[in-house]
Design a protein around this motif. Sequence first.
Motif, short mmCIF file in Angstrom:
data_model
loop_
_atom_site.label_atom_id
_atom_site.label_comp_id
_atom_site.label_asym_id
_atom_site.label_seq_id
_atom_site.Cartn_x
_atom_site.Cartn_y
_atom_site.Cartn_z
N VAL A 169 39.07 37.34 44.98
CA VAL A 169 38.34 37.45 46.30
C VAL A 169 39.07 38.59 47.16
O VAL A 169 38.78 39.35 47.84
CB VAL A 169 38.12 36.02 47.00
CG1 VAL A 169 37.63 36.40 48.48
CG2 VAL A 169 37.38 35.52 46.12
N ILE A 170 40.60 38.18 47.38
CA ILE A 170 41.64 38.98 47.99
C ILE A 170 41.33 40.41 47.66
O ILE A 170 41.55 41.54 48.21
CB ILE A 170 42.84 38.47 48.18
CG1 ILE A 170 42.84 36.96 48.64
CG2 ILE A 170 43.75 39.52 48.89
CD1 ILE A 170 42.47 36.91 50.27
N ALA A 171 41.63 40.62 46.32
CA ALA A 171 41.70 41.88 45.55
C ALA A 171 40.33 42.66 45.72
O ALA A 171 40.51 43.89 45.85
CB ALA A 171 42.27 41.81 44.02
N ASN A 172 39.23 42.10 45.81
CA ASN A 172 37.91 42.61 45.97
C ASN A 172 37.33 42.96 47.50
O ASN A 172 36.24 43.08 47.69
CB ASN A 172 36.94 42.16 45.20
CG ASN A 172 37.16 42.18 43.62
OD1 ASN A 172 37.54 43.00 43.09
ND2 ASN A 172 36.98 41.25 42.79
N ALA A 173 38.31 42.50 48.31
CA ALA A 173 38.03 42.70 49.89
C ALA A 173 38.49 44.14 50.21
O ALA A 173 39.76 44.21 50.43
CB ALA A 173 38.65 42.00 50.58
N PRO A 174 37.73 45.21 50.30
CA PRO A 174 38.13 46.45 50.63
C PRO A 174 38.87 46.62 52.07
O PRO A 174 39.94 47.20 52.11
CB PRO A 174 36.84 47.31 50.67
CG PRO A 174 36.03 46.35 49.78
CD PRO A 174 36.19 45.15 50.00
N ALA A 175 38.52 45.88 52.92
CA ALA A 175 38.91 45.81 54.38
C ALA A 175 40.44 45.41 54.39
O ALA A 175 41.19 45.91 55.15
CB ALA A 175 38.27 45.29 55.16
N LEU A 176 40.85 44.64 53.32
CA LEU A 176 42.41 44.06 53.18
C LEU A 176 43.00 44.82 52.21
O LEU A 176 44.57 44.65 52.60
CB LEU A 176 42.15 42.42 52.61
CG LEU A 176 41.25 41.56 53.35
CD1 LEU A 176 41.45 40.17 52.53
CD2 LEU A 176 42.01 41.39 54.76
#
Length: 362
Positions: free
Chosen positions: A313-320
Amino acid sequence: MMKNMLTLILGVMLVLALAACGAGNVVEENAGGAANAASVNAAGSPEPAAAGDGPQAAGARQPAFVEVTDAHGTVAVPVPVHPQTVVALDNRTFETLEAWGIKLAAAPKNVMPADSVYVGDDTVLNVGSHNEPNLEIIAAVNPDLVIVGQRFARYYEDIKALVPQAAVIDLDINVSAADGTAGENLVNGFRNTTTILGQIFGKNEEADALIARFDEALEAAKAAYNGTDTVISVIVSGGNIGYAAPHVGRVWGPLHDIFGWVSPLEIGNATTDHQGDEISVEAIAQADPDWLMVLDRDAAISSAEDRIPAQDVIANAPALQNTKAVREGRIVYAPADTYTNESIQTFIEIFERIAEAFNAAK
């Protein structure tokens, strides 16, 4: 004739003297038995056993007790040492009880780690979950002791009424205080509850050793933080990222108090919601934290097929991806079973992971 009479008198006197000595030994042994039947208070000091009539009071060992001041604070609860039939409902205690080999008669298997020994033991009856508990199971096993806390704290009075013959203790720890005391409550709560369990089950040395490990890990994590890096804590659930606010957020909130973490993001009306407060990943990205602390809720309650790992989920959140935390790999994940196992052992592991990550980044 006179000599024989004198010998006889001396013999009788000797017999009477020996009999008197024998009677003194019996009294001494009985007195010793009564002393051994002393109860033990919360500080571990002996208290005289109550006097009574008959042979049981004279020499038999009486049950020992400890006086426990639980979460309600005002009532000392007498608890039988080494209780034979135990029901545990507090998720913060299961790992300790399991490590000490304590047998349970019933437990809430629906909200326990799947690999818990108690979950796999068919002789341990299932109380269900805190949302739909089967409290009648508790009455059915006729417990000596019921340990209440965390999710089941709300049922304290109900359980006391249901099993009036049992000692019911509430080991809940208030970690939702927004006034900055949640961290102190967590630390003192773990120390106190571990001590209480050690007294009840005759595991004082084990309890002391566990508290020492906790304190060591705590101090190491404190020393590792540089005092300036910014930290944002989140809860990942159902593919969504929720905010675990300082002070009140699940698992991470009290740690902001304990370690004095600097938060670059504040929201109004922060809650203790088990999925975290709603927040956009854009808001997290704009705050650009040095560190992310992540609790993967689904890892504890969903099957491998049904869950999306927090790392994904973290890796696939572009904004992060452009945040310093993600860019430099400064992410600390809580142990996978944390959501259903907020034990002292779990927090020891969390503290150790924090210390290791912070020290590696220096």
